[in-house]
Scaffold this active site. Structure first.
Site, PDB file in Angstrom:
ATOM      1  N   ARG A  85       0.644  -1.183  -0.103  1.00  0.00           N
ATOM      2  CA  ARG A  85       0.118  -0.122  -0.026  1.00  0.00           C
ATOM      3  C   ARG A  85       0.838   1.369  -0.180  1.00  0.00           C
ATOM      4  NH1 ARG A  85      -4.434   0.341   4.683  1.00  0.00           N
ATOM      5  NH2 ARG A  85      -2.608   0.849   5.804  1.00  0.00           N
ATOM      6  N   LYS A 187      -2.430   6.797   1.566  1.00  0.00           N
ATOM      7  CA  LYS A 187      -2.376   7.323   2.789  1.00  0.00           C
ATOM      8  C   LYS A 187      -1.454   8.576   2.708  1.00  0.00           C
ATOM      9  CE  LYS A 187      -2.900   4.499   7.233  1.00  0.00           C
ATOM     10  NZ  LYS A 187      -4.312   4.599   7.431  1.00  0.00           N
ATOM     11  N   GLU A 223     -16.071   7.044   4.636  1.00  0.00           N
ATOM     12  CA  GLU A 223     -15.203   6.585   5.683  1.00  0.00           C
ATOM     13  C   GLU A 223     -15.782   7.154   7.025  1.00  0.00           C
ATOM     14  OE1 GLU A 223     -11.704   5.366   5.503  1.00  0.00           O
ATOM     15  OE2 GLU A 223     -11.217   5.995   3.448  1.00  0.00           O
TER      16      GLU A 223
HETATM   17  C1  LIG Z   1      -5.170   3.724   7.687  1.00  0.00           C
HETATM   18  C2  LIG Z   1      -6.945   4.086   7.266  1.00  0.00           C
HETATM   19  C3  LIG Z   1      -7.660   3.255   7.504  1.00  0.00           C
HETATM   20  C4  LIG Z   1      -7.717   1.760   7.771  1.00  0.00           C
HETATM   21  O1  LIG Z   1      -6.371   0.957   7.289  1.00  0.00           O
HETATM   22  P1  LIG Z   1      -6.126  -0.077   8.082  1.00  0.00           P
HETATM   23  O2  LIG Z   1      -5.047  -0.776   7.018  1.00  0.00           O
HETATM   24  O3  LIG Z   1      -6.870  -1.054   8.435  1.00  0.00           O
HETATM   25  O4  LIG Z   1      -5.402   0.347   9.327  1.00  0.00           O
HETATM   26  C5  LIG Z   1      -9.030   3.609   6.844  1.00  0.00           C
HETATM   27  N1  LIG Z   1      -9.342   4.610   6.417  1.00  0.00           N
HETATM   28  C6  LIG Z   1      -8.275   5.748   6.427  1.00  0.00           C
HETATM   29  C7  LIG Z   1      -8.750   7.129   5.810  1.00  0.00           C
HETATM   30  C8  LIG Z   1      -7.061   5.450   6.731  1.00  0.00           C
HETATM   31  O5  LIG Z   1      -6.058   6.381   6.640  1.00  0.00           O
END
Ligand SMILES: *Cc1c(COP(=O)(O)O)cnc(C)c1O
Length: 344
Positions: A85, A187, A223
């Protein structure tokens, strides 16, 4: 900040504040290649004042945890998915990606270097790890960096919910967190700066956090703060949003699989219209930090949707939570390839 040693920590009282462990991982990309990374004893980085990180937000990160098992082994959960990722986030932000195999090796190295900081089995606490990638070096025009820093810091964190899971109430925000072809799938640091104001507004009104709708039509759930949404229907369907502008969570991917293969639910990614939230018997948010946050209610304008109960956790939400935490802490047999034991 005053430094403490692991034996001075009361693991059962641990929250989510940063505690320095003294050891981080660091690697630099210079002269067109990644230099060999290593464990460093400092928590600060030299960032150039003209860097694309500072001016253009060219940075991304990951979040993951290491857990101690009953047999006193230390293990990590699907680290190659975080590595991949971050490669995807790097490409979206025109950054030099840190290779997947090097990322996974660095995770093992930094956990081993901090093994005394991995909280004991049964405390509910774990070692949180934050890999990051940033664009460094001087760049006065609006252009990507030519130098990059990859690092991982770690800090022990307590369980999100002391004394067990409980539901929280959320508010649908008017703000968008991402555009359909923007950076919602990455991210990327800037996504979170853009969300602070929505989160603050929700908290000021007494809610746990903001829920974002899809930026194109504002009719579908996207989200829950920085976590993915799920709902469970009375006839046993586990549904989570399918959208190009949400972050593809590893918790979400794992719970989709567990819902189907361990709980016998029908697990699907689909559209979740806000005016059809009544279809769910249970709802929650999922992500590495809290694993699952049960959702007691969602407020949209003057309408409030209540799921299961505002004070009690629904039975399937609780089962999913126990299944995933059991796998992460070594009490429940993991699906093949989900767990890596760190050789300490
Ligand atoms: C990090 C994150 C998640 C959750 O991701 P995980 O890999 O399950 O920790 C979901 N939504 C957003 C906006 C994030 O930054």
């Amino acid at each position: 900040m005053e430094h403490v040693t692991p034996d001075q920590v009361d693991w059962t009282k641990l929250g989510f504040d940063y505690i320095p462990t003294g050891k981080s991982f660091r690697a630099e990309f210079k002269d067109g290649q990644w230099q060999e990374g290593s464990i460093v004893n400092e928590a600060t980085i030299q960032i150039h004042e003209a860097s694309p990180l500072i001016h253009y937000g060219q940075g991304c990160f990951e979040g993951m945890k290491a857990y101690r098992t009953k047999e006193n082994k230390i293990q990590v959960f699907r680290p190659e998915l975080n590595a991949q990722r971050m490669v995807d986030s790097a490409h979206r932000l025109a950054m030099e990606a840190y290779p997947v195999e090097d990322f996974v090796r660095a995770i093992h190295q930094v956990v081993k270097a901090n093994k005394d900081w991995v909280p004991p089995y049964g405390s509910g606490a774990s070692l949180y790890m934050r890999p990051y990638l940033l664009g460094n070096g001087p760049m006065t025009t609006v252009a990507p960096a030519e130098e990059f820093v990859f690092g991982i810091y770690v800090t022990p964190v307590g369980p999100y919910f002391k004394g067990g899971l409980k539901p929280f109430n959320f508010l649908i925000s008017d703000y968008d967190r991402a555009a359909p072809k923007g950076t919602g799938r990455a991210k990327a640091g800037g996504n979170y700066a853009a969300g602070f104001i929505a989160s603050q507004a929700a908290k000021k009104q007494g809610y746990a956090d903001a829920i974002y709708l899809d930026p194109l039509t504002h009719t579908k759930i996207e989200e829950v703060g920085a976590a993915n949404f799920f709902g469970i229907t009375p006839d046993g369907q586990f549904i989570t949003p399918d959208s190009p502008s949400i972050l593809p969570g590893i918790t979400k991917r794992s719970l989709l699989w567990l819902a189907e293969h361990r709980l016998g639910l029908k697990a699907v990614e689909g559209e979740i219209y806000v005016d059809q939230l009544d279809q769910f018997a249970e709802a929650g948010a999922m992500g590495t930090a809290a694993v699952i946050t049960p959702i007691g209610s969602i407020t949209h304008g003057d309408h409030e949707y209540v799921f299961y109960s505002k004070d009690e956790v629904g039975p399937l939400t609780l089962k999913l939570y126990q299944e995933l935490v059991g796998i992460q802490t070594g009490d429940i047999e993991p699906p093949a390839g989900w767990i890596q034991v760190v050789d300490c």
